[in-house]
Design an enzyme around this catalytic site. Structure first.
Site, PDB file in Angstrom:
ATOM      1  N   THR A  47       0.830  -1.205   0.000  1.00  0.00           N
ATOM      2  CA  THR A  47       0.000   0.000   0.000  1.00  0.00           C
ATOM      3  C   THR A  47       0.865   1.257   0.000  1.00  0.00           C
ATOM      4  O   THR A  47       0.436   2.314  -0.452  1.00  0.00           O
ATOM      5  CB  THR A  47      -0.915  -0.001   1.246  1.00  0.00           C
ATOM      6  OG1 THR A  47      -1.504  -1.281   1.373  1.00  0.00           O
ATOM      7  CG2 THR A  47      -1.985   1.062   1.157  1.00  0.00           C
ATOM      8  N   TYR A 110       7.196 -13.228  -8.607  1.00  0.00           N
ATOM      9  CA  TYR A 110       7.639 -13.270  -9.989  1.00  0.00           C
ATOM     10  C   TYR A 110       8.542 -14.453 -10.336  1.00  0.00           C
ATOM     11  O   TYR A 110       8.284 -15.142 -11.323  1.00  0.00           O
ATOM     12  CB  TYR A 110       8.351 -11.958 -10.364  1.00  0.00           C
ATOM     13  CG  TYR A 110       8.675 -11.877 -11.839  1.00  0.00           C
ATOM     14  CD1 TYR A 110       7.685 -11.583 -12.771  1.00  0.00           C
ATOM     15  CD2 TYR A 110       9.953 -12.144 -12.318  1.00  0.00           C
ATOM     16  CE1 TYR A 110       7.959 -11.552 -14.124  1.00  0.00           C
ATOM     17  CE2 TYR A 110      10.229 -12.104 -13.674  1.00  0.00           C
ATOM     18  CZ  TYR A 110       9.238 -11.809 -14.564  1.00  0.00           C
ATOM     19  OH  TYR A 110       9.515 -11.787 -15.905  1.00  0.00           O
ATOM     20  N   TYR A 136       4.955 -12.459   4.713  1.00  0.00           N
ATOM     21  CA  TYR A 136       3.810 -11.896   3.988  1.00  0.00           C
ATOM     22  C   TYR A 136       3.462 -12.844   2.836  1.00  0.00           C
ATOM     23  O   TYR A 136       4.198 -12.955   1.867  1.00  0.00           O
ATOM     24  CB  TYR A 136       4.170 -10.505   3.465  1.00  0.00           C
ATOM     25  CG  TYR A 136       3.052  -9.779   2.769  1.00  0.00           C
ATOM     26  CD1 TYR A 136       1.716 -10.129   2.957  1.00  0.00           C
ATOM     27  CD2 TYR A 136       3.311  -8.705   1.920  1.00  0.00           C
ATOM     28  CE1 TYR A 136       0.693  -9.449   2.319  1.00  0.00           C
ATOM     29  CE2 TYR A 136       2.291  -8.008   1.284  1.00  0.00           C
ATOM     30  CZ  TYR A 136       0.988  -8.393   1.485  1.00  0.00           C
ATOM     31  OH  TYR A 136      -0.023  -7.707   0.844  1.00  0.00           O
ATOM     32  N   LYS A 164       1.459 -12.408   7.846  1.00  0.00           N
ATOM     33  CA  LYS A 164       0.323 -11.676   7.277  1.00  0.00           C
ATOM     34  C   LYS A 164      -0.190 -12.554   6.150  1.00  0.00           C
ATOM     35  O   LYS A 164       0.472 -12.702   5.121  1.00  0.00           O
ATOM     36  CB  LYS A 164       0.769 -10.306   6.756  1.00  0.00           C
ATOM     37  CG  LYS A 164      -0.334  -9.517   6.059  1.00  0.00           C
ATOM     38  CD  LYS A 164       0.187  -8.203   5.473  1.00  0.00           C
ATOM     39  CE  LYS A 164      -0.928  -7.455   4.741  1.00  0.00           C
ATOM     40  NZ  LYS A 164      -0.410  -6.289   3.978  1.00  0.00           N
TER      41      LYS A 164
END
Lengths: 294, 294, 294, 294
Positions: A47, A110, A136, A164
């Site tokens: 974000t 990726y 994450y 997360k």
């Protein structure tokens, strides 16, 4: 440190008209979120548009943010990339900043490592880092999923203190069930906020809290005594939480903050600011504007 | 320049035991692939482990590779990232290297721009670049799909000369049908090699050609007169092409090159070299070993 | 019998204004398709709206259709359902009709058997049937995928003579590669028609051939000598083939046949006829109408 | 009638060794589930193997089941198929049975109607039926999704009184939020049981309740005062609920009922009974057996 941290805001990076980080605005935003009930921050996450921040910008951002927060709530700082060596290097630099409580390290995107490669990556980073690591796991962005079993295995590794998690309800519950009580499990999906805490997670790392912190706070406070009232709040919030991802994040949340009078500025390419048609659709989806018949 | 370039190898980056780029091996590999019928190279693509190469390494790699190829076939060099400013900056540096024929620019991964953002990204890069741009559309890695209509629109933009497309047959055909004859359309999926050329594309940007160049060359040569014979070759190759992606690429192709006597070295983390169990499964899938009943 | 059958039309069931099967129209359609180059028929497939035909209607349809075709090309008749006992029972009844060449048996839909259950189903049906069986593998409708290995295993079972396969290119090639030369492999996806024959399959079981038989015939005839010319035809046809599935099939193909002057009537619920907006979009997608700016 | 019906069991159809419906066992099972806290039944659902029951069997099953339940809790009976006319016909027959409280009508499977077709289907069935209708939305089996907006529109239609919804959390909440308070919203996914009631739904139509009714009852009873305790129960149950779908349902639940001493018999093809390897994996997944290292 994270004991009370049930609502952690994944902060936007405010930019001024010179396209530089706007620290005064960041301070205003941070203070407001704490006042409204926020209990922690993730700085330099997705974000925060980290792919378009230079390393120097990130280090300055983190250092100054520590001063802004000044110990009131815990701070997680993003340090991950899809290179293990690069992640180790940058995490070390961030760990020099006094006042950061944990590093958020994304599953490599990726280049698509498998579970073995993910384990090697996180163990190498955890070994080299003075900062505790939070994993994450966000398959929709990285192209790979860290399996529940891998999360559980890594939860036992020294210096890896949390996750997360963005995924299914079922996987989320298994992680909570099979990790230690002090392992920090956060959902990275705002619409799972109530669910996540219900099944024993610490809480949510949230984008919507930029705009709906008071509602989130009330929901988490009321659920102890009245789950159905909390459920009503979640039902009310969910479509708004989804609307904030109608367009590439953080353009919707930045647009709304700007509109509400806190000037967080524009996004950096390849993320564009909302055009007029997108603004209208967003406002309608957020219930800020009546739908029209055009 | 790309007129004859129907089989372009997306090269691995050979590493020596000091974990540095191994240029002598790169030269051997390059020469062999040209001798076997290769008609172009992509250097610094995903197969080349670019996420773990530093900028300095990439620039040295590209400069020395130009010398190795010495004008025999065209060279495409990877220059893209998920930051528009970063892509422009690096593409400019690469364009200083005389002898690179085009820059491969990937659709931004991880931060998930929408079609508008993709267009803005590619137009900004094309405007700033002296090198012609080839789009790399690979949804499985980037988390977003560049729509056929966006590819077609960008195909008309100055300095955008081609696309490496990974997607459905139907989308692929639409791109060929709706772009100019000199717009370079390559499939990035080895199993689509025959299909792609059948429907009018230039050819394939290939990983399997490291190992199966002679078969690919024969397939492309024979299809003019005997499509069914070419089809037999494709059917034979497809499971091998898939096997090379059983484990994170380029670990399988590097393992096989090493095994065949060309020492391209190990992978950099987070990509691990194959362990013994993986090696066995790969060899069986490639038909190099009999399946066992364990 | 199926030697020449490379384009098999999965026929619609024409209905008259009394909502009964319209045999005179069926005869006209059948004759026209043979004249245009059709080499076989599937009667009572999904395109034939079999879920809404009674058993009695199906038996009458098949019996009369045999008379219409009169031995000119082979006939496959749909006999499958998601009950093994029901499939056996109905297949037996159909096998009483002289002139049907094979039964198409769909992988059980909705109740989602696993590979073991699929094998048991097909073996039980093949054992009980006088008619040879063709497997219909269509995961998008059934909710389950018959694995390549299961198809290959069943291809060796007595009385199972072919497969109508809807799936990836890679799986399709593996089936062709690993089944006997006389095992009938058809794609059930019109856009795979050229690809399928290129890699050695018998051909296509087609919906689009109702409207584009001449093009399909030409494509299959020219590919022997000029694959690129065939590729151009496929590229031209593919968007039209996709357009015929923009709305629930067979409503688009029925609408187009009606519009072209062959009155095949309406669809039975839950498939609705196209409304005006849908008709417009379809016509534009088929290139029969200019797009407007509304 | 459905006021208290928060846990509705989607019943298996017990079969005796003659492959006929075993009514004495059905009675034992029914009584036990009511004693353990069950508050309603779905008879003739997917779990009841309806694809392999004849119409006569279903009508007998429903009629006798009414006698067994004898008004203690509400009964929903499955009446849907992928033919609108067929659904109307069978629903009428079922509505003749006094004591059935609602008909469960599945979204048409396999022939894939669009939203317009679904609306037409459900309106036609609701118009023709004396029984109130509950929609069954299960995309994984039917191949199509009834959109949230369609559910909401149909919720306002006379005689459509509820939905058994299988889908995302977000869609589920939107249905609860945008339908009348007396519209019955049930999740058809056992792992969503706690979540569903938290956000205001009526409860769950459950397969796992055959085996874990007491836990489910306790979870629903305790959530009013202690959501975290309820969350613990859900976390404990979720992997078991998932395990019951490791193999084609209802073979796992039938195996476990048999193993626990209630002889519900075998499944009908194409659903096979569990073989020994499957039994072992199931028992391990349910926590009834220690994992081994074989």
């Amino acid at each position: 440190m994270f004991k009370q941290a049930d609502i952690i805001t994944a902060l936007v990076t405010p930019l001024n008209c010179g396209n530089q980080i706007d620290f005064p605005i960041l301070k205003l935003l941070t203070n407001r979120l704490i006042e409204e009930g926020g209990t922690g921050f993730l700085i330099g996450g997705t974000t925060g548009e980290t792919p378009t921040l230079s390393e120097a910008e990130k280090l300055e951002l983190y250092a100054k943010f520590v001063k802004i927060v000044d110990g009131r709530v815990p701070i997680i700082a993003g340090t991950g990339s899809n290179s293990t060596a690069g992640t180790i290097d940058f995490t070390k630099k961030v760990s020099e900043i006094d006042g950061i409580n944990a590093a958020l390290v994304v599953v490599p995107y990726y280049n698509k490592p498998n579970q073995r490669g993910m384990k090697a990556h996180f163990k190498a980073v955890a070994d080299a880092s003075k900062l505790p690591i939070i994993i994450y796991n966000i398959p929709g962005r990285t192209g790979v999923t860290m399996d529940v079993d891998t999360v559980i295995e890594l939860s036992k590794y020294p210096n890896i203190i949390g996750v997360k998690q963005c995924g299914s309800m079922e996987d989320f519950e298994k992680i909570v069930e099979n990790t230690a009580d002090d392992f920090l499990v956060y959902t990275g999906e705002d619409p799972q906020a109530l669910f996540a805490k219900s099944v024993g997670a610490r809480g949510v790392i949230s984008v919507a809290s930029h705009l709906y912190m008071k509602d989130l706070r009330e929901m988490y406070d009321v659920m102890d005594s009245d789950i159905y009232e909390a459920g009503k709040i979640q039902r009310y919030l969910t479509p708004k939480m989804q609307a904030l991802f109608m367009y590439p994040s953080p353009s919707p949340v930045k647009f709304m903050l700007n509109r509400n009078g806190l000037n967080v500025g524009l996004c950096r390419l390849p993320i564009l600011d909302l055009n007029e048609a997108e603004q209208n659709k967003l406002l309608i989806a957020l219930g800020e504007k009546e739908p029209t018949n055009d």
